[in-house]
Design a protein around this motif. Structure first.
Motif, short mmCIF file in Angstrom:
data_model
loop_
_atom_site.label_atom_id
_atom_site.label_comp_id
_atom_site.label_asym_id
_atom_site.label_seq_id
_atom_site.Cartn_x
_atom_site.Cartn_y
_atom_site.Cartn_z
N LEU A 1 -53.96 29.46 59.09
CA LEU A 1 -52.67 28.80 59.22
C LEU A 1 -52.71 27.39 58.64
O LEU A 1 -51.76 26.93 58.00
N TRP B 1 -46.46 35.17 59.58
CA TRP B 1 -47.91 35.03 59.69
C TRP B 1 -48.44 35.68 60.96
O TRP B 1 -49.54 36.22 60.97
N LEU B 2 -47.65 35.65 62.02
CA LEU B 2 -48.07 36.33 63.24
C LEU B 2 -48.16 37.83 62.98
O LEU B 2 -49.11 38.49 63.41
N LEU B 3 -47.20 38.37 62.25
CA LEU B 3 -47.23 39.78 61.89
C LEU B 3 -48.43 40.10 61.01
O LEU B 3 -49.14 41.09 61.22
N VAL C 1 -59.81 33.41 67.04
CA VAL C 1 -58.98 32.24 67.26
C VAL C 1 -59.20 31.16 66.19
O VAL C 1 -58.24 30.73 65.54
N MET D 1 -51.30 38.40 60.75
CA MET D 1 -52.55 38.24 61.51
C MET D 1 -52.74 39.40 62.50
O MET D 1 -53.86 39.87 62.68
N THR D 2 -51.66 39.87 63.10
CA THR D 2 -51.76 41.00 64.01
C THR D 2 -52.18 42.26 63.25
O THR D 2 -53.04 43.01 63.71
N THR E 1 -57.91 32.34 62.75
CA THR E 1 -56.46 32.31 62.65
C THR E 1 -55.95 30.90 62.44
O THR E 1 -55.10 30.65 61.59
N TRP F 1 -43.90 31.21 60.90
CA TRP F 1 -44.75 31.65 62.01
C TRP F 1 -44.60 33.15 62.28
O TRP F 1 -45.59 33.83 62.54
N GLY F 2 -43.39 33.64 62.25
CA GLY F 2 -43.17 35.06 62.53
C GLY F 2 -43.89 35.96 61.54
O GLY F 2 -44.55 36.92 61.92
#
Length: 109
Positions: free
Chosen positions: A65, A77-79, A58, A81-82, A61, A74-75
């Protein structure tokens, strides 16, 4: 803690666009590889941290960011980070399975 503080100091002094904790971890890795720090010196603390590994993603991440100004993406970076989480967890699992294999057990291909 010393490596984290050193990493933070280096990031501040050199104005690097990275979190200081990440630089400190790279410095610790280099010290372990060079033999300056012995693994058994930090093994107990590392085992404790592995128990709460999921929670440690957490702040990392959030730090990435913050430093990468990813507000509009966001989309993406979410991809990213996942994918990094899955890759890191997979690598940790493979490493753990190799380290925890009982002696005399042949290695699987």
């Amino acid at each position: 803690m010393a490596f984290a503080a050193l990493g933070q100091a280096l990031v501040g002094a050199l104005h690097l666009p990275l979190p200081g904790s990440v630089v400190g971890m790279a410095l610790l890795w280099a010290a372990l590889g060079a033999g300056v720090v012995r693994l058994h010196w930090i093994a107990d603390a590392a085992d404790g941290l592995l128990g709460i590994l999921g929670l440690l993603f957490v702040p990392a991440t959030v730090g990435f960011l913050q430093f990468l100004s990813a507000g509009a993406a966001w989309g993406l970076w979410l991809l990213v980070m996942t994918a990094a989480l899955l890759l890191g967890a997979g690598a940790a699992g493979l490493l753990a399975s190799r380290l925890l294999r009982p002696e005399g057990t042949p290695e699987r291909p």
